[in-house]
Design a protein around this motif. Structure first.
Motif, short mmCIF file in Angstrom:
data_model
loop_
_atom_site.label_atom_id
_atom_site.label_comp_id
_atom_site.label_asym_id
_atom_site.label_seq_id
_atom_site.Cartn_x
_atom_site.Cartn_y
_atom_site.Cartn_z
N LEU A 1 -4.49 2.36 -5.39
CA LEU A 1 -4.87 2.25 -3.99
C LEU A 1 -6.26 2.83 -3.79
CD1 LEU A 1 -3.47 1.23 -1.40
CD2 LEU A 1 -2.67 3.57 -1.02
N SER B 1 1.12 4.02 -3.08
CA SER B 1 0.86 5.44 -2.89
C SER B 1 1.92 6.28 -3.59
CB SER B 1 0.83 5.78 -1.40
OG SER B 1 0.67 7.17 -1.18
N LEU C 1 -7.60 -2.43 -2.80
CA LEU C 1 -7.08 -2.03 -4.10
C LEU C 1 -8.23 -1.88 -5.09
CD1 LEU C 1 -4.07 -4.52 -4.50
CD2 LEU C 1 -4.03 -2.23 -3.48
N PHE D 1 0.84 -1.21 0.00
CA PHE D 1 0.00 0.00 0.00
C PHE D 1 0.87 1.25 0.00
CE2 PHE D 1 -3.45 -2.44 2.56
CZ PHE D 1 -3.73 -3.22 1.45
N ARG E 1 -3.85 8.89 -0.90
CA ARG E 1 -4.35 8.12 -2.03
C ARG E 1 -3.97 8.84 -3.31
NH1 ARG E 1 -10.43 7.62 -4.41
NH2 ARG E 1 -10.01 5.97 -5.92
#
Length: 275
Positions: free
Chosen positions: A89, A37, A72, A33, A101
């Protein structure tokens, strides 16, 4: 910096899936994650490198589970017979990892035939993964940090680089801005971009923000012809700070003797410490 294959094995963090089933998030998922980003949008290969997957089957299974759980979002690039799955994301994934995000806001499972932003960003990501997660050809040259930009690098100078990377070298930290051209920017655009980089180099704003006294601008172009055109534009503005290389060459040897200066036809390695 530890390699992608030696990540910490923190205790799994439970999270509920949408529906009746459950998913247990691992530290590797949170790493994925965080990296997504930075990259904004990524394909399976880039996520495998950045999150440390060693198996395509395992990566496919995990990406599908994270997508179904809402961490996702997935869409596809290409035609149905040769499509590539891409991931961004979701708000849920960003909140879970505590990161912004980033990335395109397209509906889930959308099929895209052509998309300049996506193609450009995937190329930047490929270089990012190479620099951060692949070993350098010399132990004294190491990746230090990366920064992405979503607004001008310095207020008052309309300049948004494709990336900024620092390397640790025997001579100290080497600071580099990265520019990737896939054939969509004119010579006029490049002249103006060169002027703005020179303006940044001559000001004290760069040192104030990044803590370094000088920088290079690494320009990667998709073809030799485009590279020649960019060099001709830049050399009218400056013979300093810029380094140029074709995309195919830097994919196979980013640090090798593939780089040209604005007014020199001798290919050089990025750093003198390398052969």
């Amino acid at each position: 910096m530890p390699s992608a294959t030696r990540r910490s094995r923190a205790q799994p963090i439970p999270r509920c899936m949408n529906g009746n089933s459950r998913i247990i998030l691992q530290e590797r998922d949170l790493q994925l994650f965080r990296e997504l980003s930075v990259m904004q949008i990524a394909d399976r290969g880039e996520l495998m490198i950045s999150a440390g997957f060693g198996s395509v089957t395992r990566a496919n299974r995990r990406l599908l589970a994270l997508t179904r759980a809402g961490f996702l979002r997935r869409f596809f690039l290409g035609f149905s017979g040769a499509r590539k799955a891409l991931y961004v994301l979701s708000p849920k994934g960003a909140a879970t990892a505590g990161v912004p995000r980033r990335g395109p806001r397209r509906p889930q499972e959308t099929m895209l035939v052509a998309d300049y932003f996506t193609e450009h960003q995937l190329t930047i990501n490929e270089l990012y993964c190479t620099l951060k997660f692949r070993p350098t050809p010399a132990p004294q040259i190491t990746f230090h940090r990366w920064q992405s930009f979503h607004e001008p690098v310095i207020p008052g100078i309309h300049l948004i680089p494709d990336g900024y990377v620092e390397f640790m070298t025997p001579a100290g930290i080497a600071a580099c801005f990265l520019e990737v051209d896939l054939g969509h920017e004119s010579r006029t655009v490049w002249k103006e971009k060169a002027r703005r980089y020179v303006q940044l180099a001559l000001s004290d704003e760069f040192e104030k923000k990044f803590g370094q006294k000088r920088f290079r601008v690494l320009v990667v172009a998709h073809s030799e012809r485009k590279l020649h055109s960019i060099r001709k534009a830049v050399v009218e503005i400056t013979q300093k700070i810029f380094w140029f290389a074709p995309l195919a060459s830097v994919k196979d040897g980013f640090f090798g003797p593939v780089w040209l200066r604005p007014a020199d036809e001798t290919q050089k390695p990025l750093f003198d410490e390398l052969p």
